[in-house]
Design a protein around this motif. Structure first.
Motif, PDB file in Angstrom:
ATOM      1  N   PHE A  11       0.635  -1.334   0.000  1.00  0.00           N
ATOM      2  CA  PHE A  11       0.089  -0.155  -0.175  1.00  0.00           C
ATOM      3  C   PHE A  11       1.028   1.124   0.122  1.00  0.00           C
ATOM      4  CE2 PHE A  11      -2.902  -2.886   1.601  1.00  0.00           C
ATOM      5  CZ  PHE A  11      -4.495  -3.032   0.458  1.00  0.00           C
ATOM      6  N   LEU A  12       0.322   2.238  -0.439  1.00  0.00           N
ATOM      7  CA  LEU A  12       1.389   3.540  -0.325  1.00  0.00           C
ATOM      8  C   LEU A  12       1.776   4.262   0.718  1.00  0.00           C
ATOM      9  CD1 LEU A  12       1.321   5.986  -2.198  1.00  0.00           C
ATOM     10  CD2 LEU A  12      -0.801   7.299  -0.900  1.00  0.00           C
ATOM     11  N   GLY A  13       3.228   4.679   0.591  1.00  0.00           N
ATOM     12  CA  GLY A  13       3.853   4.983   2.091  1.00  0.00           C
ATOM     13  C   GLY A  13       4.493   3.668   2.599  1.00  0.00           C
ATOM     14  N   ALA A  14       3.648   2.225   2.017  1.00  0.00           N
ATOM     15  CA  ALA A  14       4.698   1.539   2.805  1.00  0.00           C
ATOM     16  C   ALA A  14       5.831   0.664   2.687  1.00  0.00           C
ATOM     17  CB  ALA A  14       4.393  -0.120   2.545  1.00  0.00           C
ATOM     18  N   GLY A  15       6.853   1.366   2.062  1.00  0.00           N
ATOM     19  CA  GLY A  15       7.960   1.444   1.897  1.00  0.00           C
ATOM     20  C   GLY A  15       8.721   0.915   0.315  1.00  0.00           C
ATOM     21  N   LYS A  16       7.230   0.670  -0.499  1.00  0.00           N
ATOM     22  CA  LYS A  16       8.209  -0.011  -2.153  1.00  0.00           C
ATOM     23  C   LYS A  16       9.116   0.967  -2.996  1.00  0.00           C
ATOM     24  CE  LYS A  16       4.241   0.307  -3.676  1.00  0.00           C
ATOM     25  NZ  LYS A  16       3.576   0.945  -2.430  1.00  0.00           N
ATOM     26  N   THR A  17       8.853   2.533  -2.789  1.00  0.00           N
ATOM     27  CA  THR A  17      10.232   2.579  -3.413  1.00  0.00           C
ATOM     28  C   THR A  17      12.017   2.497  -2.589  1.00  0.00           C
ATOM     29  OG1 THR A  17       8.259   4.272  -4.419  1.00  0.00           O
ATOM     30  CG2 THR A  17      11.134   4.488  -4.386  1.00  0.00           C
ATOM     31  N   THR A  18      11.245   3.083  -1.430  1.00  0.00           N
ATOM     32  CA  THR A  18      12.877   2.728  -0.951  1.00  0.00           C
ATOM     33  C   THR A  18      13.614   1.127  -0.671  1.00  0.00           C
ATOM     34  OG1 THR A  18      11.957   3.925   0.717  1.00  0.00           O
ATOM     35  CG2 THR A  18      13.491   2.825   1.844  1.00  0.00           C
ATOM     36  N   LEU A  19      12.756  -0.144  -1.198  1.00  0.00           N
ATOM     37  CA  LEU A  19      12.940  -0.562  -0.994  1.00  0.00           C
ATOM     38  C   LEU A  19      13.941  -1.289  -2.674  1.00  0.00           C
ATOM     39  CD1 LEU A  19      13.689  -4.175  -0.291  1.00  0.00           C
ATOM     40  CD2 LEU A  19      11.216  -4.602  -1.526  1.00  0.00           C
ATOM     41  N   ILE A 114       9.181 -15.179 -13.277  1.00  0.00           N
ATOM     42  CA  ILE A 114       8.772 -14.005 -12.161  1.00  0.00           C
ATOM     43  C   ILE A 114       9.956 -15.185 -10.774  1.00  0.00           C
ATOM     44  CG2 ILE A 114       7.142 -14.096 -10.107  1.00  0.00           C
ATOM     45  CD1 ILE A 114       5.584 -14.049 -12.404  1.00  0.00           C
ATOM     46  N   ALA A 115      11.056 -13.909 -10.818  1.00  0.00           N
ATOM     47  CA  ALA A 115      11.774 -14.728  -9.066  1.00  0.00           C
ATOM     48  C   ALA A 115      11.715 -14.128  -7.928  1.00  0.00           C
ATOM     49  CB  ALA A 115      13.446 -13.933  -9.984  1.00  0.00           C
ATOM     50  N   ALA A 116      10.613 -13.476  -7.972  1.00  0.00           N
ATOM     51  CA  ALA A 116       9.649 -13.001  -6.235  1.00  0.00           C
ATOM     52  C   ALA A 116       8.658 -12.205  -6.670  1.00  0.00           C
ATOM     53  CB  ALA A 116      10.604 -12.696  -5.483  1.00  0.00           C
ATOM     54  N   LYS A 117       8.356 -13.043  -5.261  1.00  0.00           N
ATOM     55  CA  LYS A 117       6.650 -11.951  -5.012  1.00  0.00           C
ATOM     56  C   LYS A 117       6.554 -11.133  -3.417  1.00  0.00           C
ATOM     57  CE  LYS A 117       4.593 -14.946  -6.230  1.00  0.00           C
ATOM     58  NZ  LYS A 117       3.160 -16.202  -6.432  1.00  0.00           N
ATOM     59  N   ILE A 118       6.968 -10.246  -4.360  1.00  0.00           N
ATOM     60  CA  ILE A 118       7.982  -8.943  -2.475  1.00  0.00           C
ATOM     61  C   ILE A 118       6.351  -8.033  -2.029  1.00  0.00           C
ATOM     62  CG2 ILE A 118       8.790  -7.882  -1.434  1.00  0.00           C
ATOM     63  CD1 ILE A 118      11.200  -9.113  -3.620  1.00  0.00           C
ATOM     64  N   THR A 119       5.739  -8.720  -0.734  1.00  0.00           N
ATOM     65  CA  THR A 119       4.793  -7.638  -0.508  1.00  0.00           C
ATOM     66  C   THR A 119       5.294  -6.979   0.630  1.00  0.00           C
ATOM     67  OG1 THR A 119       2.821  -9.000  -1.212  1.00  0.00           O
ATOM     68  CG2 THR A 119       2.508  -6.620   0.357  1.00  0.00           C
ATOM     69  N   VAL A 120       5.624  -5.004   0.927  1.00  0.00           N
ATOM     70  CA  VAL A 120       5.792  -4.198   2.066  1.00  0.00           C
ATOM     71  C   VAL A 120       4.874  -4.104   2.589  1.00  0.00           C
ATOM     72  CG1 VAL A 120       7.343  -2.504   2.533  1.00  0.00           C
ATOM     73  CG2 VAL A 120       7.879  -3.658  -0.028  1.00  0.00           C
ATOM     74  N   VAL A 121       5.051  -4.187   4.211  1.00  0.00           N
ATOM     75  CA  VAL A 121       3.926  -4.361   4.691  1.00  0.00           C
ATOM     76  C   VAL A 121       3.860  -3.149   5.802  1.00  0.00           C
ATOM     77  CG1 VAL A 121       2.060  -4.949   6.121  1.00  0.00           C
ATOM     78  CG2 VAL A 121       2.980  -6.310   4.383  1.00  0.00           C
ATOM     79  N   ASP A 122       3.677  -2.131   6.023  1.00  0.00           N
ATOM     80  CA  ASP A 122       3.296  -1.011   6.954  1.00  0.00           C
ATOM     81  C   ASP A 122       3.326  -1.202   8.203  1.00  0.00           C
ATOM     82  OD1 ASP A 122       3.519   0.745   9.148  1.00  0.00           O
ATOM     83  OD2 ASP A 122       2.721   2.478   7.637  1.00  0.00           O
ATOM     84  N   ALA A 123       4.055  -2.174   9.714  1.00  0.00           N
ATOM     85  CA  ALA A 123       3.321  -2.579  10.864  1.00  0.00           C
ATOM     86  C   ALA A 123       2.735  -1.773  11.472  1.00  0.00           C
ATOM     87  CB  ALA A 123       4.564  -2.968  11.550  1.00  0.00           C
ATOM     88  N   LYS A 124       2.653  -0.338  11.263  1.00  0.00           N
ATOM     89  CA  LYS A 124       1.571  -0.108  12.658  1.00  0.00           C
ATOM     90  C   LYS A 124       0.135  -0.171  11.874  1.00  0.00           C
ATOM     91  CE  LYS A 124       5.650   2.959  13.855  1.00  0.00           C
ATOM     92  NZ  LYS A 124       6.222   3.993  13.604  1.00  0.00           N
ATOM     93  N   ARG A 125       0.453   0.005  10.842  1.00  0.00           N
ATOM     94  CA  ARG A 125      -1.212   0.440   9.806  1.00  0.00           C
ATOM     95  C   ARG A 125      -1.853  -0.916   8.999  1.00  0.00           C
ATOM     96  NH1 ARG A 125       0.683   5.744   6.357  1.00  0.00           N
ATOM     97  NH2 ARG A 125       1.293   6.777   7.601  1.00  0.00           N
ATOM     98  N   CYS A 126      -0.584  -2.248   9.887  1.00  0.00           N
ATOM     99  CA  CYS A 126      -0.895  -3.676   8.989  1.00  0.00           C
ATOM    100  C   CYS A 126      -2.536  -4.334   9.406  1.00  0.00           C
ATOM    101  CB  CYS A 126       0.120  -4.794   9.487  1.00  0.00           C
ATOM    102  SG  CYS A 126      -0.289  -6.195   9.283  1.00  0.00           S
ATOM    103  N   GLN A 127      -3.257  -3.537  10.643  1.00  0.00           N
ATOM    104  CA  GLN A 127      -4.704  -4.603  11.107  1.00  0.00           C
ATOM    105  C   GLN A 127      -5.375  -3.300  10.399  1.00  0.00           C
ATOM    106  OE1 GLN A 127      -4.937  -6.206  13.291  1.00  0.00           O
ATOM    107  NE2 GLN A 127      -7.310  -7.030  12.587  1.00  0.00           N
ATOM    108  N   SER A 128      -5.393  -2.358  10.091  1.00  0.00           N
ATOM    109  CA  SER A 128      -5.949  -1.163   9.313  1.00  0.00           C
ATOM    110  C   SER A 128      -6.300  -1.304   8.162  1.00  0.00           C
ATOM    111  CB  SER A 128      -5.600   0.054   9.387  1.00  0.00           C
ATOM    112  OG  SER A 128      -6.706   1.385   8.700  1.00  0.00           O
TER     113      SER A 128
END
Length: 137
Positions: A11-19, A114-128
């Motif tokens: 999701f937006l802001g999770a850190g995809k671009t940084t990764l 397809i070498a990998a499917k990666i999902t970046v998750v923001d732990a603080k917003r995960c439940q929401s």
């Protein structure tokens, strides 16, 4: 030669671009890289942040690539492979993309795996996110 495809979602802001920046600088050094960037709107902020002389960036804007898999996405990916011949393709779909549709579209294209499917998750917003977007989560 087969190009390796890495699908990086979240999701937006999770850190995809940084990764992605970290992968490009530390993991895929010396390899020919292409990035397919999918953002909503007329211009892609993430693509501008990631743009470099070291690799090719293809943008698909104004909607989710899942909604245009039979059109823009497959055409863009096929053209990218033919014209640029990357070793590594990083696909960053919008945060509400259905990853199984992206994977299916990729499986229809020759010379990629397809070498990998990666999902970046923001732990603080995960439940929401799970409560509000369970289907996509």
């Amino acid at each position: 030669m087969q190009a390796e495809v890495y699908i990086i979602s979240g999701f937006l802001g999770a850190g995809k671009t940084t990764l992605i920046q970290k992968l490009i600088k530390e993991t895929f050094i010396g390899r020919k890289i292409a990035l397919i960037e999918n953002d909503f709107g007329e211009s892609s902020i993430d693509a501008d942040l990631l743009r470099s002389d070291q690799f090719e960036v293809t943008e698909i804007n104004n909607g989710c690539i899942c909604c245009s898999l039979s059109g823009d996405f497959v055409k863009a990916l096929s053209k990218l492979i033919k014209e640029y011949a990357p070793e590594v393709i990083i696909i960053e779909p919008s945060g509400v993309s259905k990853l199984s549709d992206i994977e299916k579209a990729c499986s229809e294209i020759k010379n990629i795996k397809i070498a990998a499917k990666i999902t970046v998750v923001d732990a603080k917003r995960c439940q929401s996110y799970y409560e509000n977007f369970g289907f996509f989560f």
